[in-house]
Scaffold this motif. Structure first.
Motif, PDB file in Angstrom:
ATOM      1  N   VAL A   1       0.869  -1.170   0.000  1.00 51.85           N
ATOM      2  CA  VAL A   1       0.000   0.000   0.000  1.00 51.85           C
ATOM      3  C   VAL A   1       0.913   1.229   0.000  1.00 51.85           C
ATOM      4  O   VAL A   1       2.099   1.126   0.330  1.00 51.85           O
ATOM      5  CB  VAL A   1      -0.952   0.034   1.206  1.00 51.85           C
ATOM      6  CG1 VAL A   1      -1.944  -1.117   1.152  1.00 51.85           C
ATOM      7  CG2 VAL A   1      -0.179   0.013   2.516  1.00 51.85           C
TER       8      VAL A   1
ATOM      9  N   GLN B   1      -3.116   6.182  -0.517  1.00 57.52           N
ATOM     10  CA  GLN B   1      -3.735   7.368   0.065  1.00 57.52           C
ATOM     11  C   GLN B   1      -2.821   8.565  -0.171  1.00 57.52           C
ATOM     12  O   GLN B   1      -1.607   8.467  -0.042  1.00 57.52           O
ATOM     13  CB  GLN B   1      -3.951   7.193   1.571  1.00 57.52           C
ATOM     14  CG  GLN B   1      -5.079   6.253   1.943  1.00 57.52           C
ATOM     15  CD  GLN B   1      -6.453   6.884   1.802  1.00 57.52           C
ATOM     16  OE1 GLN B   1      -6.578   8.095   1.581  1.00 57.52           O
ATOM     17  NE2 GLN B   1      -7.500   6.078   1.902  1.00 57.52           N
TER      18      GLN B   1
ATOM     19  N   LEU C   1      -6.774   2.548   4.802  1.00 53.21           N
ATOM     20  CA  LEU C   1      -5.805   1.673   4.132  1.00 53.21           C
ATOM     21  C   LEU C   1      -5.860   0.260   4.703  1.00 53.21           C
ATOM     22  O   LEU C   1      -5.793  -0.729   3.984  1.00 53.21           O
ATOM     23  CB  LEU C   1      -4.383   2.220   4.299  1.00 53.21           C
ATOM     24  CG  LEU C   1      -3.822   3.175   3.261  1.00 53.21           C
ATOM     25  CD1 LEU C   1      -2.359   3.465   3.571  1.00 53.21           C
ATOM     26  CD2 LEU C   1      -3.944   2.612   1.855  1.00 53.21           C
TER      27      LEU C   1
END
Length: 606
Positions: free
Chosen positions: A383, A414, A429
């Motif tokens: 991520v 993000q 997330l």
């Protein structure tokens, strides 16, 4: 009649296998050889064999034949029927080699490495040369695919005495490519011996240690005189032959084109001082560096006029400009009158004239470095946290492209902005809100309070972080608070202020980041010399001083990097290479925040 024919065929197969088998010793066992028979005939004979060893030999032969016929799926199915641990060492080596070849055909280098870690490989030198060649060849390829270039080169060095002609030359070329891509510190440990690998290491160090093409040619000549019996002395690798053939007019004058006024004046000053420090060091070392004439790009009214003036004063290379609009203008020219090393990049996809080279501290390089490092560490699912805005978009795009192109998965991203929203973004997330929702739903179902700690998603291997030190200080404690403190964080250099702030470093404990050798290797003599005159070079501005020094190092070697794209220059802003668009790319060393300090990590395998 048919039964007689089958019996006759079986007897012929058995006799042919016995004739083709190799028996180095009774303890090693026989090596299977593929006879003049079909896969079906071999498998049929295996089912009626009187001994397990004979059946295993037949199945190994059948699997090998299927592999040679490029029927890899069938080869793997047959090989699975062979009980590896019941075989003798020669057969175990053969089976392990075939298993590694099949794994590589499926792009599974780690599985291939496991196959070649079988204890029987310790007896490889006792087998016939053709089997040694086959096993060592795939082992070298497997090591390289697993990010172990030096071990791959050493495996290929074991092949050297077994090969002749074109095969020997191809193997030597492969050794050179692997050794040439190895950092100096790793080569130093090898170069003092007397074996073949020591010779390769000392050749690579000789080439890396020379500053100009002419110096490299002299270094190669000196090496050949000292290592007359080495394979590379008799036949230089093609890349070094090209290097020896490179003819260029000696570089005697450079125009340094930088802004002396405006927003970029401070950046330009650090670049200029680094460039001139490298020039002074070359003079101190007894070299004859080119003369430098400084031009003020902030006062330019016409690029054409500048190039006419530079040509009239004998300039052979322009270093600069720094301003991106000027670099974009240069990239739009069909050709330039003087070779130019711009100190910034034009827009992605904008292909410039052949006389234009581009070099800068691109954040995209660092995003790709994070991808490379995480991949080398065995990560798969990522991520990302990046800043809002155009810069964050570029960094994320570069990371995503490299990561996904090499088999990684980016699960979510993000764009961080205001600190107040950070906890919510990290919770999203890691899907913590869904966990909290499930707990509330359970409470309403059972009709009472439920003791439940929120749980995060478990499919995230690491976080890619591009953030300032201040943002990083907020992010790492927030991760801890959101039950994600154990997830590895890989960051770009922007998280490191090089301020020596112990409290800030403690807040970032556990974060791994890439940065320039300048900031991570404080023992460099030129850095120490520069810092005595410009103390600010010890901090984050040091990256710009390093870039200026590297621009000076690149100046006489642009033609070399263009002709030999596999070559690298070990600079102070990174390990430098040139891509097909004549842009300089950097690979960076790594460190980790720990206990209020930074700890240097081993370099990423190339």
């Amino acid at each position: 009649m048919i039964a007689c024919l089958r019996l006759f065929t079986a007897l012929c197969l058995a006799a042919l296998l016995a004739a083709c088998a190799s028996s180095p010793s009774s303890s090693l066992g026989e090596l299977p050889r593929t006879p003049d028979a079909s896969i079906e005939q071999l498998l049929e004979q295996a089912t009626t064999s009187k001994t397990p060893e004979q059946a295993a030999l037949l199945r190994l032969s059948a699997a090998d034949l299927a592999y040679k016929q490029k029927d890899n799926a069938r080869a793997a199915r047959i090989l699975e029927q062979v009980p590896l641990e019941q075989l003798k060492p020669a057969q175990q080596i053969f089976a392990s080699t075939l298993a590694a070849e099949l794994a590589m055909s499926r792009n599974q280098p780690k599985m291939a490495l496991t196959a070649l870690s079988h204890p029987s490989l310790a007896r490889l030198n006792e087998l016939p040369e053709d089997q040694q060649i086959r096993t060592r060849s795939v082992h070298a390829a497997v090591l390289e695919a697993n990010g172990q270039p030096l071990a791959a080169a050493q495996e290929r060095a074991q092949l050297t005495p077994l090969l002749k002609g074109d095969a020997a030359n191809a193997n030597n070329d492969a050794i050179w490519n692997l050794v040439a891509a190895t950092p100096r510190d790793q080569l130093n440990n090898l170069s003092t011996g007397t074996d073949t690998m020591a010779g390769w290491a000392s050749l690579a160090l000789a080439v890396k240690g020379a500053g100009t093409v002419e110096q490299q040619q002299a270094a190669i000549d000196a090496w050949r005189a000292q290592h007359a019996d080495h394979p590379a002395a008799a036949q230089l690798p093609p890349s070094l032959i090209k290097l020896m053939e490179l003819t260029s007019q000696p570089l005697t004058k450079i125009a340094l084109l930088l802004p002396q006024e405006g927003q970029l004046a401070g950046v330009a000053r650090a670049l200029r001082d680094g460039f001139m420090a490298a020039h002074f060091q070359a003079q101190q070392a007894g070299q004859k560096p080119p003369t430098i004439e400084v031009f003020d790009s902030s006062r330019l009214t016409s690029l054409d006029d500048f190039y006419r003036q530079a040509q009239a004063s004998g300039v052979q290379l322009v270093v600069g400009p720094l301003e991106k609009p000027l670099v974009k203008k240069l990239a739009a020219y069909p050709q330039l009158p003087i070779t130019t090393l711009a100190l910034n990049y034009s827009d992605a996809g904008q292909k410039g004239p052949e006389q234009l080279y581009q070099f800068g501290l691109a954040a995209e390089d660092e995003a790709r470095e994070v991808s490379r490092r995480a991949r080398a560490d065995g990560m798969v699912r990522a991520v990302a946290l990046v800043p809002k805005g155009e810069w964050g978009d570029r960094v994320l795009k570069a990371f995503r492209q490299d990561w996904e192109a090499n088999g990684g998965s980016l699960l979510a991203a993000q764009h961080i902005d205001q600190p107040v929203a950070l906890a919510q973004q990290i919770a999203e997330l890691f899907q913590l809100r869904q966990s909290e929702g499930r707990a509330k739903s359970l409470q309403s179902t059972v009709g009472g309070a439920v003791s439940a700690q929120p749980s995060r998603r478990q499919d995230i291997d690491f976080i890619f972080l591009a953030a300032t030190p201040q943002q990083g200080q907020q992010i790492k404690p927030t991760l801890n608070f959101q039950y994600a403190g154990d997830v590895p964080v890989y960051a770009t250099s922007h998280v490191y202020s090089a301020s020596g702030d112990v409290n800030q470093y403690r807040d970032l404990t556990g974060v791994r980041f890439c940065d320039t050798p300048w900031l991570l290797d404080s023992g460099n003599p030129l850095r120490q010399q520069v810092e005595r005159q410009w103390p600010q070079a010890a901090g984050s501005l040091g990256r710009l001083y390093a870039m200026g020094i590297d621009a000076f190092s690149l100046a006489p070697r642009l033609g070399q990097l263009r002709a030999l794209p596999e070559n690298r220059i070990d600079g102070l802003s990174g390990s430098l290479s040139m891509n097909e668009n004549q842009r300089i790319e950097r690979q960076l060393p790594w460190a980790e925040f720990t206990g209020g300090q930074i700890k240097r990590l081993p370099d990423t395998p190339r």
